[in-house]
Scaffold this active site. Structure first.
Site, PDB file in Angstrom:
ATOM      1  CG  HIS A   1      28.926 -59.984  34.295  1.00 35.66           C
ATOM      2  ND1 HIS A   1      27.894 -60.549  35.007  1.00 35.66           N
ATOM      3  CD2 HIS A   1      28.714 -60.315  32.994  1.00 35.66           C
ATOM      4  CE1 HIS A   1      27.100 -61.198  34.180  1.00 35.66           C
ATOM      5  NE2 HIS A   1      27.573 -61.086  32.949  1.00 35.66           N
TER       6      HIS A   1
ATOM      7  CB  SER B   1      20.678 -62.067  40.919  1.00 35.59           C
ATOM      8  OG  SER B   1      20.039 -61.664  42.135  1.00 35.59           O
TER       9      SER B   1
ATOM     10  CB  THR C   1      27.727 -52.407  43.256  1.00 32.02           C
ATOM     11  OG1 THR C   1      27.875 -53.830  43.367  1.00 32.02           O
ATOM     12  CG2 THR C   1      28.313 -51.748  44.486  1.00 32.02           C
TER      13      THR C   1
ATOM     14  CG  ASN D   1      25.660 -57.355  33.442  1.00 32.41           C
ATOM     15  OD1 ASN D   1      25.174 -57.050  32.358  1.00 32.41           O
ATOM     16  ND2 ASN D   1      25.723 -58.601  33.872  1.00 32.41           N
TER      17      ASN D   1
ATOM     18  CG  ASP E   1      22.922 -60.953  36.651  1.00 25.89           C
ATOM     19  OD1 ASP E   1      23.724 -61.151  35.732  1.00 25.89           O
ATOM     20  OD2 ASP E   1      23.208 -60.316  37.696  1.00 25.89           O
TER      21      ASP E   1
ATOM     22  CG  HIS F   1      29.927 -59.665  40.383  1.00 27.48           C
ATOM     23  ND1 HIS F   1      30.347 -60.927  40.058  1.00 27.48           N
ATOM     24  CD2 HIS F   1      29.158 -59.243  39.357  1.00 27.48           C
ATOM     25  CE1 HIS F   1      29.832 -61.261  38.879  1.00 27.48           C
ATOM     26  NE2 HIS F   1      29.117 -60.261  38.423  1.00 27.48           N
TER      27      HIS F   1
HETATM   28  P1  13P Z   1      28.212 -54.765  39.971  1.00 28.08           P
HETATM   29  O1  13P Z   1      27.368 -55.027  41.158  1.00 28.08           O
HETATM   30  O2  13P Z   1      29.671 -54.759  40.297  1.00 28.08           O
HETATM   31  O3  13P Z   1      27.755 -53.583  39.203  1.00 28.08           O
HETATM   32  O4  13P Z   1      28.030 -56.036  38.980  1.00 28.08           O
HETATM   33  C1  13P Z   1      26.780 -56.281  38.422  1.00 28.08           C
HETATM   34  C2  13P Z   1      26.783 -57.529  37.627  1.00 28.08           C
HETATM   35  O5  13P Z   1      27.758 -57.929  37.026  1.00 28.08           O
HETATM   36  C3  13P Z   1      25.525 -58.293  37.578  1.00 28.08           C
HETATM   37  O6  13P Z   1      25.669 -59.479  36.843  1.00 28.08           O
HETATM   38  O1  G3H Z   2      26.263 -60.383  39.785  1.00 24.61           O
HETATM   39  C1  G3H Z   2      25.727 -60.271  40.878  1.00 24.61           C
HETATM   40  C2  G3H Z   2      24.650 -59.286  41.027  1.00 24.61           C
HETATM   41  O2  G3H Z   2      25.159 -58.097  41.579  1.00 24.61           O
HETATM   42  C3  G3H Z   2      23.518 -59.851  41.830  1.00 24.61           C
HETATM   43  O3  G3H Z   2      23.834 -59.933  43.168  1.00 24.61           O
HETATM   44  O4  G3H Z   2      23.121 -62.224  43.841  1.00 24.61           O
HETATM   45  O5  G3H Z   2      23.282 -60.357  45.524  1.00 24.61           O
HETATM   46  O6  G3H Z   2      21.459 -60.374  43.828  1.00 24.61           O
HETATM   47  P1  G3H Z   2      22.873 -60.791  44.161  1.00 24.61           P
HETATM   48 ZN    ZN Z   3      27.584 -60.364  37.034  1.00 21.41          ZN
END
Ligand code: 13P
Ligand code: G3H
Ligand code: ZN
Length: 284
Positions: free
Chosen positions: A208, A50, A233, A230, A82, A180
């Site tokens: 996601h 990300s 978490t 994806n 991402d 998320h």
């Molecule tokens: P989670 O953190 O809920 O697994 O989502 C991950 C995600 O969608 C990253 O783009």
């Molecule tokens: O979609 C979000 C991902 O879990 C990335 O999270 O922006 O905290 O790295 P972050």
């Molecule tokens: Zn995502």
């Protein structure tokens, strides 16, 4: 092997009726955990970063680690941005060596999202980089919203068709009830909506916010056309809980390897389990 595109991995996944895991990395140990898990399961895998991860680790470090991993590895690996939210971020990742980018224009109007996705595609296509877009708003578990508000955020099948017709994007992230972060209750996925989207949109679908979604719901979503899942978490939980356990059990521990080693192992185990749930084991 050099990095492969997400498109290449998802085309095979669609044919084989499984999904490729896309796992978020923040540091060396998580990159190593993703690779170790993919190799142990003989699975294709997507390492994704990300904007936050890139800011933390450094763009060249993320690219360097993923490229090294791909060179040393026996399984196909893609490196994907991402939730890139600007044209510039996507360009920086392409220039750095990413094999895939996500342009997340979900906060834009439909026309703006289409226009910006097309701008990214115009550069990415000629250089062999795949592009994922997002339509609908996936949001976070912390968002305090009503059921009506939630429904308004979900992807409209007709809009999805228009979006894909006007962009011919490589993969589409859809909002079907996941979010998320850590869920407070059990997430309810709108499978009917997913089915409708997949029936009229001929493009790989991305799920996601998949951490905390029950295994059976993930499997059902894959059977209805999701081919990239994806996960962030669940890796964070495993990694940080393992660190916490070591520190809690031995307050005098100062060796980072003794703290981060078990964290890397715990992350590897979670990722292996996800790969098996997605049916990607043995598919390298
Ligand atoms: P989670 O953190 O809920 O697994 O989502 C991950 C995600 O969608 C990253 O783009
Ligand atoms: O979609 C979000 C991902 O879990 C990335 O999270 O922006 O905290 O790295 P972050
Ligand atoms: Zn995502």
């Amino acid at each position: 092997m050099s990095l492969v595109t997400v498109t290449e991995l998802l085309q095979k996944a669609e044919q084989g009726k499984y999904a490729v895991g896309a796992f978020n990395c923040n540091n060396m140990e998580i990159v190593q955990a993703i690779i170790a898990a993919a190799e142990a399961e003989n699975a294709p895998v997507i390492i994704q970063a990300s904007q936050g991860a890139i800011k933390y680790a450094g763009l060249d470090w993320i690219t360097g680690m993923a490229k090294l991993a791909a060179e040393k590895s026996s399984v196909p690996i893609a490196l994907h941005l991402d939730h890139g939210t600007s044209f510039e971020q996507c360009m920086q990742c392409i220039r750095s060596g990413f094999s895939s980018v996500m342009f997340d224009g979900s906060k834009l109007t439909l026309d703006e999202n289409i226009a910006e996705t097309n701008r990214v595609l115009a550069v990415a296509r000629p250089v062999g980089v795949s592009v994922e877009a997002e339509l609908g708003k996936i949001g976070g578990t912390e968002d305090d919203i009503t059921v009506d508000e939630r429904d308004a955020m979900l992807t409209e099948p007709k809009e999805a068709k228009e979006f894909v017709d006007r962009t011919n994007v490589d993969a589409l992230a859809v909002a079907i009830g996941t979010a998320h972060g850590q869920y407070k209750g059990e997430p309810k996925l709108d499978f009917e909506r997913l089915e409708k989207i997949k029936a009229i949109v001929n493009v790989p679908i991305v799920l996601h916010g998949s951490s905390g979604v029950p295994d059976e719901a993930i499997k059902k979503a894959i059977s209805l056309g999701v081919s990239k899942v994806n996960i962030d978490t669940n890796i964070r939980e495993a990694f940080t809980n393992a660190m916490r356990k070591v520190i809690n059990e031995d307050a005098k521990q100062i060796d980072p390897r003794k703290v981060l080693g078990p964290a890397r192992e715990a992350a590897t185990e979670v990722i292996r389990e996800k790969i098996r749930i997605f049916g990607a084991n043995g598919k390298a």
